[in-house]
Design an enzyme around this catalytic site. Structure first.
Site, PDB file in Angstrom:
ATOM      1  N   CYS A  81       0.835  -1.203   0.000  1.00 38.39           N
ATOM      2  CA  CYS A  81       0.000   0.000   0.000  1.00 38.39           C
ATOM      3  C   CYS A  81       0.875   1.261   0.000  1.00 38.39           C
ATOM      4  CB  CYS A  81      -0.893   0.022   1.237  1.00 38.39           C
ATOM      5  SG  CYS A  81      -2.128  -1.286   1.289  1.00 38.39           S
ATOM      6  N   GLN A 281     -10.933  -8.544 -11.796  1.00 37.16           N
ATOM      7  CA  GLN A 281     -10.677  -7.321 -11.035  1.00 37.16           C
ATOM      8  C   GLN A 281     -10.675  -7.624  -9.540  1.00 37.16           C
ATOM      9  OE1 GLN A 281      -9.586  -4.483 -11.743  1.00 37.16           O
ATOM     10  NE2 GLN A 281     -10.240  -3.852 -13.783  1.00 37.16           N
ATOM     11  N   TYR A 310      -9.028  -7.436 -25.024  1.00 37.83           N
ATOM     12  CA  TYR A 310      -8.459  -7.678 -23.677  1.00 37.83           C
ATOM     13  C   TYR A 310      -9.605  -8.033 -22.730  1.00 37.83           C
ATOM     14  CZ  TYR A 310      -4.848  -4.744 -25.847  1.00 37.83           C
ATOM     15  OH  TYR A 310      -3.946  -4.191 -26.704  1.00 37.83           O
ATOM     16  N   ASP A 379      -9.561  -2.785 -22.786  1.00 36.39           N
ATOM     17  CA  ASP A 379      -9.205  -2.776 -21.356  1.00 36.39           C
ATOM     18  C   ASP A 379      -7.809  -3.385 -21.223  1.00 36.39           C
ATOM     19  OD1 ASP A 379      -9.130  -2.825 -18.620  1.00 36.39           O
ATOM     20  OD2 ASP A 379     -10.803  -4.204 -18.353  1.00 36.39           O
ATOM     21  N   CYS A 406      -5.888   1.013 -16.692  1.00 35.57           N
ATOM     22  CA  CYS A 406      -5.309   0.970 -15.339  1.00 35.57           C
ATOM     23  C   CYS A 406      -4.052   1.830 -15.277  1.00 35.57           C
ATOM     24  CB  CYS A 406      -5.037  -0.466 -14.912  1.00 35.57           C
ATOM     25  SG  CYS A 406      -4.098  -1.395 -16.110  1.00 35.57           S
TER      26      CYS A 406
HETATM   27  N1  SAH Z   1     -11.683  -6.768 -19.354  1.00 36.64           N
HETATM   28  C1  SAH Z   1     -11.301  -7.808 -18.449  1.00 36.64           C
HETATM   29  C2  SAH Z   1      -9.778  -8.017 -18.362  1.00 36.64           C
HETATM   30  C3  SAH Z   1      -8.942  -6.789 -18.257  1.00 36.64           C
HETATM   31  S1  SAH Z   1      -7.278  -7.044 -17.753  1.00 36.64           S
HETATM   32  C4  SAH Z   1     -11.862  -7.561 -17.069  1.00 36.64           C
HETATM   33  O1  SAH Z   1     -12.242  -6.447 -16.755  1.00 36.64           O
HETATM   34  O2  SAH Z   1     -11.931  -8.503 -16.290  1.00 36.64           O
HETATM   35  C5  SAH Z   1      -6.411  -7.130 -19.234  1.00 36.64           C
HETATM   36  C6  SAH Z   1      -6.511  -8.452 -19.934  1.00 36.64           C
HETATM   37  O3  SAH Z   1      -5.733  -8.358 -21.142  1.00 36.64           O
HETATM   38  C7  SAH Z   1      -5.947  -9.631 -19.165  1.00 36.64           C
HETATM   39  O4  SAH Z   1      -6.919 -10.642 -19.150  1.00 36.64           O
HETATM   40  C8  SAH Z   1      -4.719 -10.063 -19.974  1.00 36.64           C
HETATM   41  O5  SAH Z   1      -4.514 -11.460 -19.953  1.00 36.64           O
HETATM   42  C9  SAH Z   1      -5.087  -9.591 -21.369  1.00 36.64           C
HETATM   43  N2  SAH Z   1      -3.992  -9.307 -22.294  1.00 36.64           N
HETATM   44  C10 SAH Z   1      -2.727  -8.880 -22.024  1.00 36.64           C
HETATM   45  N3  SAH Z   1      -2.044  -8.665 -23.145  1.00 36.64           N
HETATM   46  C11 SAH Z   1      -2.885  -8.958 -24.184  1.00 36.64           C
HETATM   47  C12 SAH Z   1      -2.749  -8.935 -25.600  1.00 36.64           C
HETATM   48  N4  SAH Z   1      -1.615  -8.558 -26.176  1.00 36.64           N
HETATM   49  N5  SAH Z   1      -3.807  -9.296 -26.339  1.00 36.64           N
HETATM   50  C13 SAH Z   1      -4.977  -9.693 -25.756  1.00 36.64           C
HETATM   51  N6  SAH Z   1      -5.162  -9.726 -24.432  1.00 36.64           N
HETATM   52  C14 SAH Z   1      -4.130  -9.374 -23.648  1.00 36.64           C
END
Ligand code: SAH
Length: 451
Positions: A81, A281, A310, A379, A406
């Site tokens: 933290c 999350q 993503y 995302d 993020c």
């Molecule tokens: N939208 C989802 C996940 C977001 S986190 C949610 O809210 O739960 C980002 C995600 O992107 C992760 O699952 C990770 O595995 C994926 N990721 C990372 N690099 C990537 C890439 N090059 N292409 C596709 N997905 C990817």
């Protein structure tokens, strides 16, 4: 240049992305951990470069009204933290400010304010923990890394975790000490147990325990399971085999020792299966609010095709499915894609498809195949979108892009790139998914400029 070990007076005016205070002394930016904007401090310079320096507070000359006593006894040592020394009001203010500053400075916007969805609680909100383990004088213990090091700071009770999660850690360490399970030593690359990873479904109460091993076999597994069964909600025990050197926590191979190998949870009214390797999350309540904002901004109709890049286990994809004609999710981790497909079936959603691959490459391929989404949700991880994804978005030319991020700095960079490709920023919102920690989530709506 400032002089190392010398003490200066300084006024803290701002924060770094990591939540440290920033002061300017003789034109040099000084980064000061545990300092609050508005405070006058005496600071001892630790590292001095031409344009920047780091320092430690030696005396508080004028205290901020936002300064509070740290409730966490290891807050100063533990790297988990960042903000136990300030109240939640200041924490939310600085997070919203950070998103705004990034969008204005890097994204070329001129926003006066970015609102923030603040969290209803700072306690017990994290549904996932990864404890590194260490040993000293024949006793093994678990905790979290000290900031910037791999020294494990032991902590009996982490305030941002639910009690069950700490109870798993204690049960595993009790077993480790009783049966003398060797703890991994990263310098020698020897020993067995590296990390204890725990995920708990907030709604289901189900608990997944995943032990990361430098090997494939754990002694006296029954004794471990007997201990874990005393923990309410314990559902499954999985081993993750990671025999590689380096900082990656999880390995590629997973071995289920007890239960189904995954847990379930409910989010946005839908059922989700969550494998250990899949992203989910960490703040359930705030994630739900973030997704609700994403759905509202997407402005989807029953004729629309939605592409969710993503997509993880399909949380946003499936939450949007009932409002859309067709939804397509893309995700790079195969286990997460398997979870996403299973999640569509569990919720009887028939208009969702999932593809496994890199978001940019998959999007370019979908574009070649003639897919023309009306709305695209992205995302990405902290590094933001890659060139392929930006190019694919440009070619697909969706009406709206909802960007969940993020990292506000890479978000702002990508906003600028999308503006060069015919989009404008319509809405920006920060969301606090990580109370007491410096990370901040945000969501922006980009809309196609009509000529
Ligand atoms: N939208 C989802 C996940 C977001 S986190 C949610 O809210 O739960 C980002 C995600 O992107 C992760 O699952 C990770 O595995 C994926 N990721 C990372 N690099 C990537 C890439 N090059 N292409 C596709 N997905 C990817």
């Amino acid at each position: 240049m400032l002089i190392k070990n010398q003490i200066y007076d300084a006024l803290v005016t701002d924060y770094t992305a990591e939540g440290q205070g920033v002061a300017h002394i003789e034109g040099c930016a000084v980064f000061i951990p545990n300092a609050i904007a508005g405070e006058r401090v005496q600071v001892r310079i630790e590292k001095a470069q031409k344009t920047w320096a780091t320092g430690k507070i030696t005396a508080l000359l004028e205290k901020s009204p936002h300064r509070v006593n740290r409730e966490c006894p290891v807050a100063k040592l533990c790297g988990g933290c960042d903000f136990w020394h300030m109240d939640y009001e200041e924490e939310c203010r600085l997070k919203a400010e950070r998103v705004k500053t990034c969008l204005n400075r890097i994204g070329g916007e001129n926003l006066e304010e970015v609102p923030i969805l603040s969290a209803p609680t700072c306690y017990g909100y994290r549904n996932k923990a990864q404890y590194p383990v260490a040993a000293k004088k024949g006793r093994a213990y678990a905790g979290f890394f000290r900031a910037g090091t791999h020294d494990v700071v032991e902590n009996s009770r982490c305030l941002i975790l639910p009690r069950e999660t700490d109870a798993v850690k204690d049960a595993v360490m009790d077993y480790v000490n009783q049966y003398r399970v060797p703890v991994y030593d990263e310098t020698a690359h020897k020993g067995l147990l590296r990390h204890i990873y725990v995920r708990r479904g907030v709604v289901s109460g189900q608990v997944l325990v995943c032990l990361v091993l430098n090997g494939e076999k754990l002694p006296q597994v029954e004794a471990l399971i007997a201990r874990l069964q005393k923990i309410p909600g314990f559902t499954t025990l999985v081993l993750s085999v990671n025999t590689k050197k380096g900082n990656a926590v999880l390995g590629d191979k997973f071995i289920t020792l007890y239960g189904p190998g995954y847990i379930e949870d409910t989010l946005c009214g839908l059922q989700f299966r969550l494998s250990p390797r899949s992203f989910y999350q960490v703040n359930h309540h705030q994630a739900q609010r973030l997704y609700e904002a994403a759905i509202a901004q997407a402005g989807i109709t029953r004729q629309d095709t939605v592409l969710d890049l993503y997509c993880g286990v399909g949380t946003i994809t499936l939450a949007m499915a009932s409002a859309a004609g067709r939804v397509i999710g893309v995700e790079v981790i195969p286990q997460a894609v398997e979870d996403a497909r299973d999640n569509a079936r569990r919720n009887h959603i028939e208009n969702a498809e999932f593809f496994c691959g890199d978001a940019g490459q998959a999007a370019l391929q979908l574009e070649k195949d003639g897919v023309r989404p009306d709305v695209v949700v992205v995302d990405p991880p902290r590094k933001g979108l890659n060139a392929d994804t930006i190019e694919a978005l440009h070619r697909m030319s969706p009406r709206r892009i909802v960007y969940v991020s993020c990292d506000p700095a890479t978000l702002a960079r990508d906003v600028a790139l999308l503006k060069e490709r015919g989009y404008e920023l319509k809405n920006a919102l920060a969301a606090d998914l990580f109370p007491k920690c410096a990370h901040v989530e945000s969501i922006v709506l980009m809309s196609q400029v009509k000529d």
